[in-house]
Enzyme design. Structure first.
Site, short mmCIF file in Angstrom:
data_model
loop_
_atom_site.label_atom_id
_atom_site.label_comp_id
_atom_site.label_asym_id
_atom_site.label_seq_id
_atom_site.Cartn_x
_atom_site.Cartn_y
_atom_site.Cartn_z
N HIS A 28 24.23 31.28 26.02
CA HIS A 28 24.96 30.03 25.81
C HIS A 28 25.77 30.08 24.52
O HIS A 28 26.91 29.60 24.47
CB HIS A 28 23.99 28.85 25.77
CG HIS A 28 23.30 28.57 27.06
ND1 HIS A 28 23.38 27.36 27.71
CD2 HIS A 28 22.50 29.36 27.84
CE1 HIS A 28 22.67 27.40 28.83
NE2 HIS A 28 22.12 28.61 28.92
N ASP A 117 27.19 21.75 25.66
CA ASP A 117 26.53 22.58 26.65
C ASP A 117 26.20 21.76 27.90
O ASP A 117 25.57 20.71 27.82
CB ASP A 117 25.23 23.14 26.04
CG ASP A 117 24.66 24.29 26.83
OD1 ASP A 117 24.38 24.11 28.04
OD2 ASP A 117 24.48 25.39 26.26
#
Length: 457
Positions: A28, A117
């Site tokens: 990520h 995110d």
């Protein structure tokens, strides 16, 4: 702190600061930081909010401002290698909700938007509550998000919890997926999984103004179009980010120190002769599967470079820093054909002429990096979106084959040989090269559209 100094800079236009926030996982963090650098290169001031856990190194990212959110102490489930990914995601969302909101509120007056995110519903909700425009950054595939959005429907239709007799049925509305290819986390509670997915979907529908994907139109145009229709939100395919950002691989954020000596080992190998094996930074296997992988690789007769990282085998001591021990007699069986490292500089490995194929857990970053180098894949998905990605690799794009759900040494050796030296492997390698050309042709037009959209918010 650095972020506050940048926001006070009189040369910056009011409300042109973009705040980015990533969950603290290797897969990520890297795409988030690449996107941050690309936005800065287009004239936007960028501040990266981040957790103390697995915090990025600002020295690797000149020009970006970094502000820690100082999350509440993390539960063991968030950091233990033995906890499943769903438990980690739930624990992290709970831990960051309040500190993220507080950090964003302190910067709010200068913020144009927050790029958050896409798995972090707590941060999306917090930004929405503050009235800050939010874009969700999906570090997985568009196909994976389509699967997530379909989970409540599939549950109502009786496909969840999974039933053995349905596993090979087509997943309705999600072709080429079968039921066994749907997002799952083995051993987790179906209600917990559906609850997490519902929280993500609700946050997207309530707070998000657009979705950003690290993908490109040539491989996911149909999935992107369906998502835009379903959510009535713009979707920006700004990838492959690692190609567009042109960040040198050694400068990338890494949670493990790569063994660069493996590149010299590859230099001594013939072109396309080596199988690269890595299950990424989070995926784990049990000891029995690990030993079958080891003996299957050794018995294949194919040279291999294998990443065996600490915590890769379940059941080890918490916080264990040493990699799991190899089976007795394995090194003698390898006879110099195999090299084992605790971590590898993956982009450079995949770009090396000696690499003929990649045995992968099917994390999205790994798939993109393999496609961008024209390397076919042997797939061993372990959890969540990796199931979806593996099916697309093998049955939509035709650039890989399955190891098999049961890891057994003879089956492993046969699959490795088939991919590396068989006719099927040669056909997959040619299709992979065609996708490589398409990936290399991806332009920054979607990124330019994203910047214009941000400035319009």
């Amino acid at each position: 702190m650095a972020g506050e100094e940048q926001l006070r800079d009189g040369g910056l236009h009011r409300r042109r600061v973009v705040v980015l926030f990533s969950l603290p996982f290797h897969g990520h963090l890297n795409p988030t930081l690449k996107l941050a650098a690309l936005l800065r290169a287009r004239g936007l001031a960028v501040t990266v909010l981040h957790t103390d856990f697995n915090a990025p190194d600002p020295a690797r990212h000149p020009g970006l401002a970094f502000v820690p959110i100082h999350e509440t102490p993390l539960q063991d489930t968030a950091v233990s290698p033995d906890s499943d990914i769903l438990a980690k995601l739930l624990a992290l969302n709970a831990a960051i909700a309040a500190p993220f909101r507080q950090a964003l509120a302190s910067l709010q007056d200068a913020v144009a938007c927050a790029v958050v995110d896409g798995q972090c519903y707590a941060a999306m909700d917090a930004a929405g509550e503050l009235g800050v425009p939010v874009l969700a950054l999906r570090t997985d595939s568009a196909a994976a998000l389509r699967n997530m959005l379909a989970i409540p429907r599939l549950r109502d239709a009786g496909y969840l919890p999974f039933k053995e007799e349905q596993l090979d049925e087509p997943a309705p509305g999600l072709e080429p997926l079968r039921v066994r290819d749907l997002i799952r986390v083995d051993g987790c509670d179906t209600d917990e999984l559906c609850g997490f997915v519902t929280s993500v979907a609700d946050a997207v529908r309530a707070s998000v103004s657009g979705i950003v994907f690290n993908t490109f139109e040539a491989i996911e145009a149909p999935e992107l179009a369906k998502i835009q229709r379903e959510l009535s939100l713009p979707a920006f395919a700004v990838g492959p980010l690692h190609l567009l950002s042109q960040t040198p691989p050694p400068a990338e954020q890494s949670l493990h120190a790569p063994d660069r000596g493996c590149l010299a080992w590859l230099d001594a190998r013939t072109p396309r002769s080596v199988l690269y094996v890595s299950l990424g930074s989070l995926a784990c296997v049990n000891r029995a599967a690990f030993e079958e992988m080891a003996w299957g690789l050794a018995g294949s007769g194919v040279p291999f470079l294998w990443v065996v990282r600490p915590g890769m085998v379940t059941g080890g001591a918490a916080g264990e820093e040493a990699p799991p021990p190899l089976p007795d007699g394995l090194e003698e069986k390898m006879r110099g054909r195999g090299k084992i490292v605790t971590w590898a500089p993956q982009r450079e490995v995949l770009a090396h002429d000696a690499i003929g194929a990649f045995w992968t857990h099917c994390g999205w970053n790994s798939i993109l990096e393999s496609i961008c180098e024209g390397v076919p894949m042997l797939v061993q998905p372990c959890f969540a979106d990796q199931m979806v990605n593996a099916r697309y690799v093998t049955h939509e794009w035709g650039v890989g084959m399955e190891v098999g759900e049961v890891i057994e040494r003879e089956r492993v050796a046969k699959a490795v040989t088939k991919l590396m030296v068989g006719e099927d492997g040669a056909r997959m390698r040619e299709r992979a090269r065609r996708l490589q050309v398409q990936a290399s042709a991806a332009t920054s037009l979607a990124l330019d559209s994203l910047v214009q959209y941000i400035l319009s918010l």
